[in-house]
Scaffold this motif. Structure first.
Motif, PDB file in Angstrom:
ATOM      1  N   HIS B 251      34.539  27.470  66.005  1.00 13.52           N
ATOM      2  CA  HIS B 251      34.081  26.098  65.788  1.00 13.52           C
ATOM      3  C   HIS B 251      33.504  25.918  64.391  1.00 13.52           C
ATOM      4  CE1 HIS B 251      33.324  24.700  70.223  1.00 13.52           C
ATOM      5  NE2 HIS B 251      34.463  25.324  70.087  1.00 13.52           N
ATOM      6  N   GLY B 252      33.731  24.749  63.837  1.00  9.58           N
ATOM      7  CA  GLY B 252      33.003  24.301  62.653  1.00  9.58           C
ATOM      8  C   GLY B 252      32.162  23.102  63.053  1.00  9.58           C
ATOM      9  N   VAL B 253      30.880  23.160  62.769  1.00  3.14           N
ATOM     10  CA  VAL B 253      29.945  22.102  63.162  1.00  3.14           C
ATOM     11  C   VAL B 253      29.380  21.515  61.874  1.00  3.14           C
ATOM     12  CG1 VAL B 253      27.972  21.559  64.631  1.00  3.14           C
ATOM     13  CG2 VAL B 253      29.408  23.534  65.167  1.00  3.14           C
ATOM     14  N   LEU B 254      29.745  20.283  61.573  1.00  6.16           N
ATOM     15  CA  LEU B 254      29.550  19.736  60.237  1.00  6.16           C
ATOM     16  C   LEU B 254      28.845  18.395  60.298  1.00  6.16           C
ATOM     17  CD1 LEU B 254      33.282  20.360  59.214  1.00  6.16           C
ATOM     18  CD2 LEU B 254      31.383  21.986  59.054  1.00  6.16           C
ATOM     19  N   ASN B 255      28.028  18.137  59.306  1.00  2.00           N
ATOM     20  CA  ASN B 255      27.342  16.843  59.243  1.00  2.00           C
ATOM     21  C   ASN B 255      27.255  16.385  57.799  1.00  2.00           C
ATOM     22  OD1 ASN B 255      24.316  15.556  58.748  1.00  2.00           O
ATOM     23  ND2 ASN B 255      25.360  14.699  60.519  1.00  2.00           N
ATOM     24  N   THR B 256      27.396  15.082  57.614  1.00  2.00           N
ATOM     25  CA  THR B 256      27.184  14.497  56.294  1.00  2.00           C
ATOM     26  C   THR B 256      26.515  13.145  56.463  1.00  2.00           C
ATOM     27  OG1 THR B 256      28.205  13.932  54.190  1.00  2.00           O
ATOM     28  CG2 THR B 256      29.448  13.359  56.166  1.00  2.00           C
ATOM     29  N   THR B 257      25.653  12.796  55.532  1.00  2.00           N
ATOM     30  CA  THR B 257      24.951  11.516  55.662  1.00  2.00           C
ATOM     31  C   THR B 257      24.449  11.034  54.305  1.00  2.00           C
ATOM     32  OG1 THR B 257      23.108  10.388  56.766  1.00  2.00           O
ATOM     33  CG2 THR B 257      22.754  12.700  56.240  1.00  2.00           C
ATOM     34  N   LEU B 258      24.399   9.727  54.176  1.00  2.00           N
ATOM     35  CA  LEU B 258      23.748   9.086  53.021  1.00  2.00           C
ATOM     36  C   LEU B 258      22.324   8.673  53.367  1.00  2.00           C
ATOM     37  CD1 LEU B 258      26.551   6.573  51.872  1.00  2.00           C
ATOM     38  CD2 LEU B 258      26.058   8.831  50.922  1.00  2.00           C
ATOM     39  N   PHE B 259      21.909   8.954  54.614  1.00  2.90           N
ATOM     40  CA  PHE B 259      20.658   8.394  55.135  1.00  2.90           C
ATOM     41  C   PHE B 259      19.463   9.342  55.020  1.00  2.90           C
ATOM     42  CE2 PHE B 259      23.649   6.174  58.342  1.00  2.90           C
ATOM     43  CZ  PHE B 259      23.919   5.157  57.443  1.00  2.90           C
ATOM     44  N   ALA B 260      19.707  10.622  54.735  1.00  2.00           N
ATOM     45  CA  ALA B 260      18.611  11.591  54.730  1.00  2.00           C
ATOM     46  C   ALA B 260      19.031  12.831  53.952  1.00  2.00           C
ATOM     47  CB  ALA B 260      18.239  11.998  56.155  1.00  2.00           C
ATOM     48  N   ARG B 261      18.041  13.470  53.374  1.00  2.00           N
ATOM     49  CA  ARG B 261      18.269  14.728  52.667  1.00  2.00           C
ATOM     50  C   ARG B 261      18.226  15.846  53.718  1.00  2.00           C
ATOM     51  NH1 ARG B 261      19.136  19.428  49.804  1.00  2.00           N
ATOM     52  NH2 ARG B 261      19.459  18.875  47.646  1.00  2.00           N
ATOM     53  N   THR B 262      19.361  16.411  54.019  1.00  2.00           N
ATOM     54  CA  THR B 262      19.443  17.458  55.048  1.00  2.00           C
ATOM     55  C   THR B 262      19.312  18.839  54.386  1.00  2.00           C
ATOM     56  OG1 THR B 262      21.847  17.518  54.887  1.00  2.00           O
ATOM     57  CG2 THR B 262      20.892  15.980  56.492  1.00  2.00           C
ATOM     58  N   PRO B 263      19.229  19.903  55.171  1.00  2.00           N
ATOM     59  CA  PRO B 263      19.014  21.230  54.554  1.00  2.00           C
ATOM     60  C   PRO B 263      20.136  21.674  53.601  1.00  2.00           C
ATOM     61  CG  PRO B 263      18.414  21.289  56.881  1.00  2.00           C
ATOM     62  CD  PRO B 263      19.054  19.943  56.638  1.00  2.00           C
ATOM     63  N   THR B 264      21.349  21.136  53.769  1.00  2.00           N
ATOM     64  CA  THR B 264      22.522  21.488  52.936  1.00  2.00           C
ATOM     65  C   THR B 264      22.761  22.999  52.887  1.00  2.00           C
ATOM     66  OG1 THR B 264      21.293  21.506  50.820  1.00  2.00           O
ATOM     67  CG2 THR B 264      22.268  19.424  51.494  1.00  2.00           C
ATOM     68  N   THR B 265      22.584  23.612  54.041  1.00  2.00           N
ATOM     69  CA  THR B 265      22.866  25.043  54.173  1.00  2.00           C
ATOM     70  C   THR B 265      24.228  25.240  54.849  1.00  2.00           C
ATOM     71  OG1 THR B 265      21.671  24.996  56.260  1.00  2.00           O
ATOM     72  CG2 THR B 265      20.455  25.735  54.340  1.00  2.00           C
ATOM     73  N   ALA B 266      24.702  26.477  54.832  1.00  2.00           N
ATOM     74  CA  ALA B 266      25.919  26.820  55.564  1.00  2.00           C
ATOM     75  C   ALA B 266      25.719  28.196  56.194  1.00  2.00           C
ATOM     76  CB  ALA B 266      27.134  26.841  54.638  1.00  2.00           C
ATOM     77  N   SER B 267      26.359  28.415  57.322  1.00  2.00           N
ATOM     78  CA  SER B 267      26.333  29.735  57.935  1.00  2.00           C
ATOM     79  C   SER B 267      27.683  30.025  58.560  1.00  2.00           C
ATOM     80  CB  SER B 267      25.226  29.834  58.991  1.00  2.00           C
ATOM     81  OG  SER B 267      25.492  28.948  60.058  1.00  2.00           O
ATOM     82  N   ILE B 268      27.994  31.309  58.619  1.00  2.00           N
ATOM     83  CA  ILE B 268      29.236  31.772  59.245  1.00  2.00           C
ATOM     84  C   ILE B 268      28.843  32.872  60.215  1.00  2.00           C
ATOM     85  CG2 ILE B 268      31.514  32.784  58.844  1.00  2.00           C
ATOM     86  CD1 ILE B 268      31.275  31.865  55.890  1.00  2.00           C
TER      87      ILE B 268
END
Lengths: 356, 356
Positions: B251-268
């Motif tokens: 699975h790839g679980v992805l999020n993007t938004t213009l509404f909030a500063r998210t952690p902008t991390t990635a993990s595998i």
């Protein structure tokens, strides 16, 4: 929805850059109850150990279908009574409250039995196999006038009280994205309860319930739920990724798996700032408040990392002593909403448990 | 799918607890090309600055519809020629390769113009507005025999080469879950290009393309894609959460938004171990190798955090010097797959750009 910037004086501004202290009372101050334990497995051991180490709660009886197992558990933890049946625990007049630690598949029957015997009940998470069972337990407890609570221990931990206060304060602005994951690597073993369909095995009820419950706490009732899953070799849910939304259009992005050890972190991103909870987010953990400009504004570090199950027991004891039938920190309505979400996820995944 | 444990001798075991060094050649060693820049906006400034600071590449011309804008940009960066049109950049016989830095909505037209003028082309991400435009550019570049590449700069960074080597080595076991997010808080401003439908604004093409492209790199072709979204006040995609799967059920679980500063991390997360990439995962970042037992086995810390766009330029220059028409690190087939995924996400969200 929190209203940011309603008051923006200097005090408010200072408060907006600091995490509050947890309001969680000391577990040791909770009025002592006499506990009975049903099904002495691994989690029951952690529970009793946490109670004996960190609270004034007394475990007075343990029951198992296997008398030797009950006896060994009682000996290990210095519990006065060991019974070869669950009924004997419920008949023991010293027992005020029963902790149900059997496999998910048996939660309903065991909790119902305890309720009908007039005992207060704390039921391990996931509460039941499905929402229908949860509804019936809640109804039965209401009729009998006994306390009932899901043992979602995370809800009672100090770092989660910090999170609750931050959410209530509006410090984050509007919450837009919640992310949480709980993946553990389990060796594929058909004999393990997590792979056993008849024990309501799978990732969801054991691990997935944590991120789902966390998202429910942060977002409130879900307006939509979308799940994608992979089955394990025995047909139980091995992995699920879930997107939930609430009425305000905030998203929860959740993952659970038996196939890999994931970071097990959580984050709550708002229009003003975000919280990051280190892994394991569901256990006592550090919380960081981070600005939109990526500055770590403040951190909360838990004073105590071990024995986290003591907090749920203390909460139950306080509620029972106060004559309350449920806890505000894990209300039955919300337990039911979480169970409905889990049902919906399983429907999307095509997973049903035998006999449910 | 990597085959873990095929060789499990002592050397293999030692290797399994360490991250490899990146194989990324120094950007300064890439053969110098003469670059033309089309549309001197913010990203073009970062690009030219990175080239001048960290490579031997030469920017020889810049073009804008506004001659004064071109002149100011040329003065700022010491670029010999400033043109009041894009055509003049393409006509300048010194120009080997053109960097397209216009808004997404214009990528297709500008890149096609450059290809038809026989220039090699590097196109900012997202490559085009949609897959149809991407297909036509790829076809045109093939017919004209010029080099074409999506400027997905992350792919060329040293820490991503560490990730690639770890994936190839099978060190993680089977990859089961990839998570990545990219959220930035944007003030709701109808005049900003990110909120402008006619400029192909929205979270997806600007920010979401990073987690989607990252998941594509790790998982390979997507077997399924499920997206949930919220529109911004102008009707563009303000937020999207996406679950993708591959043929192996990862699975790839992805999020993007213009509404909030998210952690902008990635993990595998794999069956044996996982990689965590700190935020911002898409920029030069630290990579940690973590065991199933939660031990940090090794870390890779980038030697250089600034000027990350120099790596994509160096790769383009090496490919062009070698007479190659595309890069193995960001192949055109994969750019097209990513664009198809973005199309699918927008379809799920009900977002279309005017005039596409």
């Amino acid at each position: 929805m929190p209203q940011p910037h309603q008051a923006d004086g200097p005090a408010q501004h200072a408060a907006g850059r600091q995490l509050p202290a947890p309001r969680t009372p000391s577990p040791r101050d909770a009025p002592p109850l006499n506990w009975g334990v049903i099904a002495p497995g691994g989690i029951a051991g952690s529970f009793v150990d946490a109670l004996h180490t960190h609270t004034e709660q007394r475990v007075v009886a343990v029951g198992s279908r296997d008398p030797e197992r009950a006896r060994a558990f009682a000996d290990r933890f210095g519990i006065p009574a060991a019974y070869g049946s669950y009924a004997e625990v419920l008949d023991d007049q010293r027992v005020d409250i029963v902790y149900i630690a059997s496999p998910h598949s048996a939660h309903f029957a065991h909790a119902l039995q305890a309720i009908e015997a007039g005992r207060h009940v704390l039921v391990e998470k996931a509460f039941t196999r499905n929402a229908r069972e949860a509804e019936r337990l809640i109804e039965a407890a209401g009729e009998r006038g006994v306390f009932l609570m899901e043992a979602m221990w995370t809800r009672f931990l100090p770092h989660i009280d910090v999170v609750r206060q931050v959410l209530d304060s509006g410090l984050l602005g509007e919450v837009r994205t919640v992310a949480a994951d709980h993946g553990q690597f389990m060796n594929p073993d058909a004999a393990h309860r997590l792979f056993a369909p008849e024990l309501a095995g799978g990732a969801l009820l054991d691990l997935g319930v944590y991120p789902v419950s966390f998202a429910s706490m942060v977002l409130g009732p879900f307006a939509s739920l979308t799940a994608v899953g992979e089955k394990a070799f025995t047909g139980v849910d091995g992995q699920a990724s879930i997107v939930v939304t609430n009425e305000s259009g905030a998203h929860g992005v959740l993952n659970t798996t038996l196939f890999a050890r994931t970071p097990t972190t959580a984050s709550i991103s708002g229009t003003h700032a975000r919280l990051e909870i280190e892994g394991d987010f569901y256990a006592p953990a550090t919380v960081r408040l981070i600005s939109r400009e990526r500055e770590v504004l403040d951190s909360y570090v838990p004073a105590q990392r071990e024995g986290g199950l003591c907090y749920e027991a203390a909460e139950a004891a306080r509620c029972v002593a106060a004559g309350r039938l449920e806890s505000d920190l894990m209300p039955l309505d919300e337990t039911l909403r979480v169970m409905r979400a889990l049902d919906e996820i399983r429907r999307d995944l095509g997973v049903a448990y035998p006999g449910e």
